[in-house]
Scaffold this motif. Structure first.
Motif, PDB file in Angstrom:
ATOM      1  N   VAL A  93     -22.585 -51.092   5.671  1.00 49.47           N
ATOM      2  CA  VAL A  93     -23.579 -50.020   5.696  1.00 49.47           C
ATOM      3  C   VAL A  93     -24.098 -49.712   4.299  1.00 49.47           C
ATOM      4  O   VAL A  93     -25.291 -49.498   4.099  1.00 49.47           O
ATOM      5  N   GLY A 133     -25.826 -47.356  12.043  1.00 50.85           N
ATOM      6  CA  GLY A 133     -26.297 -47.314  10.653  1.00 50.85           C
ATOM      7  C   GLY A 133     -27.725 -47.821  10.515  1.00 50.85           C
ATOM      8  O   GLY A 133     -28.476 -47.376   9.632  1.00 50.85           O
ATOM      9  N   ALA A 134     -28.114 -48.745  11.385  1.00 50.08           N
ATOM     10  CA  ALA A 134     -29.465 -49.328  11.306  1.00 50.08           C
ATOM     11  C   ALA A 134     -30.538 -48.243  11.346  1.00 50.08           C
ATOM     12  O   ALA A 134     -31.550 -48.335  10.647  1.00 50.08           O
ATOM     13  N   LYS A 163     -30.614 -46.628   7.938  1.00 54.08           N
ATOM     14  CA  LYS A 163     -31.159 -47.529   6.917  1.00 54.08           C
ATOM     15  C   LYS A 163     -32.681 -47.606   7.028  1.00 54.08           C
ATOM     16  O   LYS A 163     -33.372 -47.741   6.036  1.00 54.08           O
ATOM     17  N   ALA A 164     -33.192 -47.512   8.264  1.00 49.29           N
ATOM     18  CA  ALA A 164     -34.639 -47.586   8.476  1.00 49.29           C
ATOM     19  C   ALA A 164     -35.320 -46.240   8.199  1.00 49.29           C
ATOM     20  O   ALA A 164     -36.530 -46.118   8.357  1.00 49.29           O
ATOM     21  N   MET A 181     -32.874 -53.232  16.583  1.00 50.71           N
ATOM     22  CA  MET A 181     -32.405 -52.821  15.251  1.00 50.71           C
ATOM     23  C   MET A 181     -30.893 -52.619  15.250  1.00 50.71           C
ATOM     24  O   MET A 181     -30.180 -53.069  14.343  1.00 50.71           O
ATOM     25  N   ILE A 182     -30.414 -51.908  16.281  1.00 48.32           N
ATOM     26  CA  ILE A 182     -28.970 -51.635  16.362  1.00 48.32           C
ATOM     27  C   ILE A 182     -28.207 -52.951  16.506  1.00 48.32           C
ATOM     28  O   ILE A 182     -27.259 -53.227  15.768  1.00 48.32           O
ATOM     29  N   ASP A 185     -27.896 -55.225  13.286  1.00 45.73           N
ATOM     30  CA  ASP A 185     -27.517 -54.610  12.002  1.00 45.73           C
ATOM     31  C   ASP A 185     -26.335 -55.275  11.327  1.00 45.73           C
ATOM     32  O   ASP A 185     -26.306 -55.423  10.115  1.00 45.73           O
ATOM     33  N   ASN A 186     -25.325 -55.630  12.063  1.00 44.95           N
ATOM     34  CA  ASN A 186     -24.154 -56.263  11.442  1.00 44.95           C
ATOM     35  C   ASN A 186     -23.433 -57.111  12.488  1.00 44.95           C
ATOM     36  O   ASN A 186     -23.789 -57.085  13.667  1.00 44.95           O
TER      37      ASN A 186
END
Ligand code: HSE
Length: 383
Positions: free
Chosen positions: A114, A145-146, A149-150, A309-310, A313-314
């Motif tokens: 993150v 977190g996405a 971050k956006a 996006m979610i 994200d990772n």
């Protein structure tokens, strides 16, 4: 190889940390020096290489030898040892699971999937204190977190369902003992299919209310078959109803303070903090913290874009389709416990309007919530 002191490696978080370090072969990259608060002089675990004797965890000279110290010993240890170690001139990296130093200006709350840019920036400026975040916050940000971050989040409201493990190993035992006690109380009636359910219920509530001080020593009140809508200290003690933090639990305060600090925003960073607030509730789960989230987004974004996006994200986040079947199979503490997966499901627009987004997420509070960010920080330091 970096001489890496390990403190508190035998406790619950420490044991999870050790297991993950073995799985990820971290010991191939360090020279470990094992410390103990109770068994100095004893034999270090098999991961030891040249230093096979346990050192005294309060021995400042021994600690000073380390390039890096990783501690899961707890806040009292940090309070007792950390200031002395720095005062003695130690310039090494301190990686800590405890909350003691978390909000200090010279500490970064580490959660690199993150906030790697925040970590790298602090490293470049000579940062030496790397602190694991509150478990609920870390698990939440691994999941959604996405959106932060956006820059999409105007505010977030969270309702948590936190597991017994957040209190500690003894709390888990107490919960299970209570479940057993309640079951034993009504076992003959349960075994008889013709017995009356209201009689079972009456006996259970009577037994719950009769649990002794010993039987509720850790949570203070029954948790088995109940819940406790307050976690950690009362920040409002001594304050009147119109003062800040009146009626807020410390766990609830951490949600806002730590989310913003992890993301490098808020007072000390010059960018406005995003309001995060809600209620933190202890439930009878073992080691997974769950939370229902409500976001006010800065604009109406199509649901498919939000899901993408979610999901992207990772490597650990897993988007669970918002269907009954997928939810009850994949979005429960039982499904997630002991895994690195961070499922996010129930993602949908809420009745309040198109900018209001709901989601539900779960994380193992001992893995992403405690141990994993620490060992990943260790690897970043070794890069
Ligand atoms: N404070 C958390 C809890 C655990 O009680 O669940 C540690 O972050």
């Amino acid at each position: 190889m970096a001489l890496t002191g390990l403190v508190g490696w035998r406790g619950m978080v420490g044991s999870v940390l050790m297991d993950r370090m073995v799985e990820e072969r971290d010991f191939e990259h360090i020279e470990p020096l094992f410390f103990s608060t109770s068994n100095a002089g004893g034999k270090a675990p098999p991961q030891a290489k040249n230093e096979t004797t346990l050192r005294d965890a309060y021995d400042i000279e021994a600690l000073k030898r380390c390039d890096i110290i990783v501690t899961a010993q707890g806040g009292d240890y940090t309070t007792a040892v950390y200031p002395k170690l720095r005062a003695a001139g130690w310039k090494g990296h301190w990686i800590d699971a405890a909350s003691t130093l978390r909000m200090n200006d010279d500490a970064v709350i580490v959660l690199d999937p993150v906030n790697l840019p925040v970590i790298k920036d602090a490293l470049a400026r000579g940062g030496r204190n790397w602190i694991g975040g509150n478990c609920t916050v870390s698990c939440m940000l691994m999941g959604v977190g996405a959106l932060y971050k956006a820059g999409l989040v105007e505010w977030m409201c969270t309702q948590t369902y936190q597991a017994a493990s957040g209190g500690g190993a003894q709390h888990m035992r107490e919960l299970l003992t209570q479940y057993g006690t309640l079951n034993a109380e009504v076992k003959p009636l349960l075994d008889d299919p013709k017995s009356a359910i209201l009689e079972i219920d009456r006996r259970v509530i009577a037994r719950q209310r009769a649990l002794s001080a010993d039987e509720t020593a850790h949570f203070g009140v029954p948790l088995g078959g109940s819940l406790i809508p307050w976690i950690d200290k009362d920040l409002g003690v001594g304050k009147s109803a119109d003062e800040p933090f009146w009626g807020t639990s410390k766990e609830e305060w951490k949600g806002g303070a730590e989310t913003n600090k992890i993301l490098g925003q808020g007072e000390s960073f010059g960018t406005p903090a995003v309001p995060v607030d809600g209620y933190c509730v202890r439930v009878g789960a073992m080691r997974c913290h769950s939370q229902a989230l409500l976001f006010k987004l800065r604009r109406d974004v199509p649901l498919a874009d939000i899901e993408a996006m979610i999901a992207g994200d990772n490597a650990w986040v897993k988007l669970v389709p918002n269907t009954r079947e997928a939810t009850i199979r994949e979005l429960t503490p039982v499904a997630v416990s002991g895994t690195m997966s961070i499922p996010v499901g129930r993602v949908r627009k809420m009745a309040m309007g198109p900018e209001y987004l709901g989601a539900f997420t779960i994380g193992d509070q001992l893995l992403w919530g405690a141990a994993e960010p620490l060992r990943r920080m260790l690897r970043i330091l070794l890069e």
